[in-house]
Design a protein around this motif. Structure first.
Motif, PDB file in Angstrom:
ATOM      1  N   LEU A 106       0.846  -1.200   0.000  1.00  0.00           N
ATOM      2  CA  LEU A 106       0.000   0.000   0.000  1.00  0.00           C
ATOM      3  C   LEU A 106       0.879   1.247   0.000  1.00  0.00           C
ATOM      4  CD1 LEU A 106      -2.736  -1.077   2.611  1.00  0.00           C
ATOM      5  CD2 LEU A 106      -2.970  -0.964   0.127  1.00  0.00           C
ATOM      6  N   PHE A 107       1.945   1.203   0.818  1.00  0.00           N
ATOM      7  CA  PHE A 107       2.851   2.342   0.916  1.00  0.00           C
ATOM      8  C   PHE A 107       3.468   2.660  -0.447  1.00  0.00           C
ATOM      9  CE2 PHE A 107       6.977   4.262   1.700  1.00  0.00           C
ATOM     10  CZ  PHE A 107       6.636   5.301   2.565  1.00  0.00           C
ATOM     11  N   TYR A 108       4.047   1.635  -1.085  1.00  0.00           N
ATOM     12  CA  TYR A 108       4.679   1.842  -2.389  1.00  0.00           C
ATOM     13  C   TYR A 108       3.660   2.276  -3.429  1.00  0.00           C
ATOM     14  CZ  TYR A 108       9.558   0.632  -2.065  1.00  0.00           C
ATOM     15  OH  TYR A 108      10.893   0.672  -1.814  1.00  0.00           O
ATOM     16  N   GLY A 109       2.512   1.576  -3.447  1.00  0.00           N
ATOM     17  CA  GLY A 109       1.490   1.870  -4.455  1.00  0.00           C
ATOM     18  C   GLY A 109       1.054   3.317  -4.390  1.00  0.00           C
ATOM     19  N   PHE A 110       0.742   3.790  -3.186  1.00  0.00           N
ATOM     20  CA  PHE A 110       0.233   5.154  -3.077  1.00  0.00           C
ATOM     21  C   PHE A 110       1.337   6.189  -3.263  1.00  0.00           C
ATOM     22  CE2 PHE A 110      -3.476   3.205  -0.703  1.00  0.00           C
ATOM     23  CZ  PHE A 110      -4.371   3.444  -1.736  1.00  0.00           C
ATOM     24  N   LYS A 111       2.580   5.801  -3.066  1.00  0.00           N
ATOM     25  CA  LYS A 111       3.686   6.732  -3.238  1.00  0.00           C
ATOM     26  C   LYS A 111       4.081   6.895  -4.718  1.00  0.00           C
ATOM     27  CE  LYS A 111       7.391   8.248  -0.337  1.00  0.00           C
ATOM     28  NZ  LYS A 111       6.763   9.556  -0.144  1.00  0.00           N
ATOM     29  N   LEU A 112       3.921   5.833  -5.483  1.00  0.00           N
ATOM     30  CA  LEU A 112       4.346   5.863  -6.886  1.00  0.00           C
ATOM     31  C   LEU A 112       3.496   6.858  -7.709  1.00  0.00           C
ATOM     32  CD1 LEU A 112       5.253   2.107  -7.318  1.00  0.00           C
ATOM     33  CD2 LEU A 112       6.765   4.040  -7.753  1.00  0.00           C
ATOM     34  N   PRO A 113       4.008   7.280  -8.877  1.00  0.00           N
ATOM     35  CA  PRO A 113       3.427   8.416  -9.597  1.00  0.00           C
ATOM     36  C   PRO A 113       1.944   8.330  -9.985  1.00  0.00           C
ATOM     37  CG  PRO A 113       5.546   7.816 -10.541  1.00  0.00           C
ATOM     38  CD  PRO A 113       5.242   6.794  -9.497  1.00  0.00           C
ATOM     39  N   MET A 114       1.431   7.145 -10.365  1.00  0.00           N
ATOM     40  CA  MET A 114       0.051   7.119 -10.875  1.00  0.00           C
ATOM     41  C   MET A 114      -0.963   7.161  -9.736  1.00  0.00           C
ATOM     42  SD  MET A 114       0.016   4.452 -14.012  1.00  0.00           S
ATOM     43  CE  MET A 114       1.486   3.483 -13.759  1.00  0.00           C
ATOM     44  N   GLY A 115      -2.180   7.589 -10.065  1.00  0.00           N
ATOM     45  CA  GLY A 115      -3.299   7.460  -9.123  1.00  0.00           C
ATOM     46  C   GLY A 115      -3.202   8.349  -7.907  1.00  0.00           C
ATOM     47  N   PHE A 116      -3.660   7.804  -6.777  1.00  0.00           N
ATOM     48  CA  PHE A 116      -3.794   8.587  -5.546  1.00  0.00           C
ATOM     49  C   PHE A 116      -2.453   8.817  -4.854  1.00  0.00           C
ATOM     50  CE2 PHE A 116      -7.804   6.423  -6.165  1.00  0.00           C
ATOM     51  CZ  PHE A 116      -8.712   7.462  -5.999  1.00  0.00           C
ATOM     52  N   HIS A 117      -2.371   9.935  -4.126  1.00  0.00           N
ATOM     53  CA  HIS A 117      -1.153  10.233  -3.355  1.00  0.00           C
ATOM     54  C   HIS A 117      -1.547  10.659  -1.959  1.00  0.00           C
ATOM     55  CE1 HIS A 117       0.422  10.721  -7.484  1.00  0.00           C
ATOM     56  NE2 HIS A 117       1.380   9.999  -6.931  1.00  0.00           N
ATOM     57  N   PHE A 118      -1.788   9.695  -1.079  1.00  0.00           N
ATOM     58  CA  PHE A 118      -2.122  10.036   0.298  1.00  0.00           C
ATOM     59  C   PHE A 118      -0.872  10.449   1.061  1.00  0.00           C
ATOM     60  CE2 PHE A 118      -5.450   6.780  -0.606  1.00  0.00           C
ATOM     61  CZ  PHE A 118      -6.474   7.702  -0.731  1.00  0.00           C
ATOM     62  N   LEU A 119       0.281   9.958   0.571  1.00  0.00           N
ATOM     63  CA  LEU A 119       1.515  10.105   1.335  1.00  0.00           C
ATOM     64  C   LEU A 119       2.415  11.068   0.603  1.00  0.00           C
ATOM     65  CD1 LEU A 119       1.875   6.309   1.070  1.00  0.00           C
ATOM     66  CD2 LEU A 119       1.329   7.350   3.246  1.00  0.00           C
TER      67      LEU A 119
END
Ligand code: HEM
Length: 120
Positions: A106-119
């Protein structure tokens, strides 16, 4: 195949449904549900794989490689837990690994460029 990569929503929908089915199956082992979950694994891999191919534009190959491996490991842990539950064997170690890999994915997914950026 634009519909697979124009947003990350399909991928998110797939892994979200997968985790819910997994949790239900882990509480109460059920063969049919386990088979349904295996179909969802394929959807997670296909939607994630499509995003992975698109991600080559961003040049963060190492991070995307790590994200891919972590996602596959989460699926692996879910499968191990359900198989061990169905055979009445202990799955504690796999639960710990599942929690760690899921958090990192989840951490990597949300950090990477596409889509959502909670972090940030
Ligand atoms: C249960 C397993 C998985 C979980 C929980 C998961 C979770 C996530 C999350 C939270 C995102 C971010 C979405 C967004 O920012 O909008 C994401 C994106 C992504 N996932 Fe997964 N994923 C899983 C499996 C996989 C697999 C198996 C692959 C590869 C085959 C994969 C490849 C990707 C790629 C390439 C992205 C795009 C990253 C970005 O730039 O935002 N994922 N995933």
């Amino acid at each position: 195949m634009d519909f697979l990569t124009s947003t990350t929503h399909l991928h998110i929908t797939a892994w979200f449904i997968g985790i819910i089915l997994f949790l239900i199956g882990a509480l109460k082992p059920n063969k049919g549900l386990h088979m349904a979950l295996r179909v969802i694994y394929l959807l997670i891999i296909v939607t994630g794989g499509a995003l992975f191919i698109k991600a080559m534009e961003f040049g963060q190959n190492l991070n995307y490689g790590i994200k891919l491996i972590l996602g596959v490991l989460v699926i692996g842990m879910m499968e191990m837990i359900l198989v061990r539950r169905s055979k009445d064997r202990p799955a504690t170690a796999f639960w710990v690994l599942f929690a760690i890999f899921l958090f990192l994915t989840l951490f990597y997914g949300f950090k990477l460029p596409m889509g959502f950026h909670f972090l940030v």
